[in-house]
Design a protein around this motif. Sequence first.
Motif, PDB file in Angstrom:
ATOM      1  N   ASP A 145       4.750  14.586   2.408  1.00 53.30           N
ATOM      2  CA  ASP A 145       5.263  13.227   2.568  1.00 53.30           C
ATOM      3  C   ASP A 145       4.202  12.441   3.321  1.00 53.30           C
ATOM      4  O   ASP A 145       4.021  12.621   4.519  1.00 53.30           O
ATOM      5  CB  ASP A 145       6.588  13.271   3.341  1.00 53.30           C
ATOM      6  CG  ASP A 145       7.150  11.883   3.629  1.00 53.30           C
ATOM      7  OD1 ASP A 145       6.522  10.882   3.233  1.00 53.30           O
ATOM      8  OD2 ASP A 145       8.217  11.805   4.271  1.00 53.30           O
ATOM      9  N   ASN A 147       4.085   9.081   3.622  1.00 53.51           N
ATOM     10  CA  ASN A 147       4.580   7.838   4.197  1.00 53.51           C
ATOM     11  C   ASN A 147       3.605   6.678   3.960  1.00 53.51           C
ATOM     12  O   ASN A 147       3.461   5.781   4.797  1.00 53.51           O
ATOM     13  CB  ASN A 147       4.885   8.005   5.684  1.00 53.51           C
ATOM     14  CG  ASN A 147       6.324   8.448   5.910  1.00 53.51           C
ATOM     15  OD1 ASN A 147       7.258   7.908   5.312  1.00 53.51           O
ATOM     16  ND2 ASN A 147       6.520   9.434   6.768  1.00 53.51           N
ATOM     17  N   ILE A 148       2.941   6.730   2.813  1.00 56.03           N
ATOM     18  CA  ILE A 148       2.070   5.646   2.349  1.00 56.03           C
ATOM     19  C   ILE A 148       2.223   5.556   0.838  1.00 56.03           C
ATOM     20  O   ILE A 148       2.053   6.567   0.146  1.00 56.03           O
ATOM     21  CB  ILE A 148       0.582   5.881   2.678  1.00 56.03           C
ATOM     22  CG1 ILE A 148       0.358   6.079   4.177  1.00 56.03           C
ATOM     23  CG2 ILE A 148      -0.271   4.718   2.170  1.00 56.03           C
ATOM     24  CD1 ILE A 148      -1.054   6.543   4.523  1.00 56.03           C
ATOM     25  N   ALA A 149       2.525   4.383   0.328  1.00 53.53           N
ATOM     26  CA  ALA A 149       2.542   4.146  -1.112  1.00 53.53           C
ATOM     27  C   ALA A 149       1.143   3.669  -1.505  1.00 53.53           C
ATOM     28  O   ALA A 149       0.697   2.622  -1.018  1.00 53.53           O
ATOM     29  CB  ALA A 149       3.586   3.099  -1.484  1.00 53.53           C
ATOM     30  N   ASP A 154       3.331   1.743  -6.986  1.00 53.28           N
ATOM     31  CA  ASP A 154       4.121   2.763  -6.314  1.00 53.28           C
ATOM     32  C   ASP A 154       5.242   2.198  -5.448  1.00 53.28           C
ATOM     33  O   ASP A 154       5.835   2.921  -4.646  1.00 53.28           O
ATOM     34  CB  ASP A 154       3.189   3.636  -5.462  1.00 53.28           C
ATOM     35  CG  ASP A 154       2.083   4.253  -6.296  1.00 53.28           C
ATOM     36  OD1 ASP A 154       2.404   4.871  -7.329  1.00 53.28           O
ATOM     37  OD2 ASP A 154       0.901   4.105  -5.936  1.00 53.28           O
ATOM     38  N   LEU A 167       4.154   1.382   5.642  1.00 50.66           N
ATOM     39  CA  LEU A 167       4.019   2.249   4.462  1.00 50.66           C
ATOM     40  C   LEU A 167       3.105   1.660   3.386  1.00 50.66           C
ATOM     41  O   LEU A 167       2.681   2.387   2.491  1.00 50.66           O
ATOM     42  CB  LEU A 167       5.369   2.614   3.825  1.00 50.66           C
ATOM     43  CG  LEU A 167       6.473   3.146   4.735  1.00 50.66           C
ATOM     44  CD1 LEU A 167       7.670   3.619   3.888  1.00 50.66           C
ATOM     45  CD2 LEU A 167       5.997   4.269   5.622  1.00 50.66           C
ATOM     46  N   THR A 168       2.825   0.359   3.469  1.00 46.57           N
ATOM     47  CA  THR A 168       1.956  -0.268   2.465  1.00 46.57           C
ATOM     48  C   THR A 168       0.897  -1.168   3.091  1.00 46.57           C
ATOM     49  O   THR A 168       0.214  -1.907   2.377  1.00 46.57           O
ATOM     50  CB  THR A 168       2.777  -1.104   1.459  1.00 46.57           C
ATOM     51  OG1 THR A 168       3.522  -2.105   2.162  1.00 46.57           O
ATOM     52  CG2 THR A 168       3.742  -0.233   0.678  1.00 46.57           C
ATOM     53  N   ARG A 173      -3.251   2.068   3.822  1.00 51.19           N
ATOM     54  CA  ARG A 173      -3.834   2.358   2.513  1.00 51.19           C
ATOM     55  C   ARG A 173      -5.328   2.654   2.630  1.00 51.19           C
ATOM     56  O   ARG A 173      -5.865   3.498   1.901  1.00 51.19           O
ATOM     57  CB  ARG A 173      -3.566   1.200   1.557  1.00 51.19           C
ATOM     58  CG  ARG A 173      -2.129   1.192   1.035  1.00 51.19           C
ATOM     59  CD  ARG A 173      -1.816  -0.001   0.175  1.00 51.19           C
ATOM     60  NE  ARG A 173      -0.572   0.211  -0.579  1.00 51.19           N
ATOM     61  CZ  ARG A 173       0.066  -0.743  -1.245  1.00 51.19           C
ATOM     62  NH1 ARG A 173      -0.423  -1.986  -1.266  1.00 51.19           N
ATOM     63  NH2 ARG A 173       1.182  -0.471  -1.903  1.00 51.19           N
ATOM     64  N   ILE A 216       5.802   7.946  -2.204  1.00 53.44           N
ATOM     65  CA  ILE A 216       5.101   8.257  -0.963  1.00 53.44           C
ATOM     66  C   ILE A 216       4.881   9.761  -0.784  1.00 53.44           C
ATOM     67  O   ILE A 216       4.243  10.182   0.180  1.00 53.44           O
ATOM     68  CB  ILE A 216       5.838   7.691   0.268  1.00 53.44           C
ATOM     69  CG1 ILE A 216       7.272   8.200   0.332  1.00 53.44           C
ATOM     70  CG2 ILE A 216       5.790   6.164   0.259  1.00 53.44           C
ATOM     71  CD1 ILE A 216       8.030   7.741   1.576  1.00 53.44           C
TER      72      ILE A 216
END
Length: 255
Positions: A145, A147-149, A154, A167-168, A173, A216
């Motif tokens: 996991d 925890n980043i898209a 995504d 998370l984005t 990123r 994620i």
Amino acid sequence: MKIASWNVNSLNVRLPHLLEWLKIGNPDVLVLQETKLEDHKFPQAEIEAAGYRVAFDGQKTYNGVAILSRQDIADVQKGIPGFADEQKRALAATVGGVRIIDLYVVNGQAVGSEKYDYKLRWLEAVTDWVRDELTRHPQLVVLGDFNIAPDERDVHDAALWNDDSILTSTAERAALKRLLALGLFDSFRLHSEEAGHFSWWDYRMGGFRRNLGLRIDLVLVSEALKARTKASGIEREPRTWERPSDHAPVWIEIE
């Protein structure tokens, strides 16, 4: 070899789901996150009875990681070498000549918060660790996991999940890109460029039913395994079960 990852969001609650998916998904290796169990409470006997060896590192109420394997588990590493951290978020081992690194990446709470800064420091330490692991283990899989898209494909709503969102965010990123730049590849994108495939859905607001999700949970493979990664996917069925985890298993198949 089928290698999978699943944030079970409490193994105490989700153990029946885990045992069922081991039969249905039939992974050779499965890594877990958010087991939320101290080591003396880990259900080792039940998992071994299902045909899997296991290595684990847990704590009460929060975090916790584990590696399940049909083959022997060797050279276990608990935590990130040289990074002082009481949270149980990282576990590595070698299975069948493949180095496996299981990560439960820090959520970060909110952009600019102390937990966000900790997330970025943690990811920097992971990147240094993975760089070293790659020199000794060309056949490497880093999964869990995150925890980043990774990008707009995504997330279900790019206006909502933007450069300023947890998370984005731009910094998160960028940290993921630095990890990939070591010579790792997002296995899902080796087989699909489509948007709208997610691995996590909020329990609230009918998130799963409305497909308001994020991707994620990632499986990253090294250059040595890229051409051998023949399939990848997201297993949505367990998210439909009673009292499910908010995450679905993700997997790859390596020939």
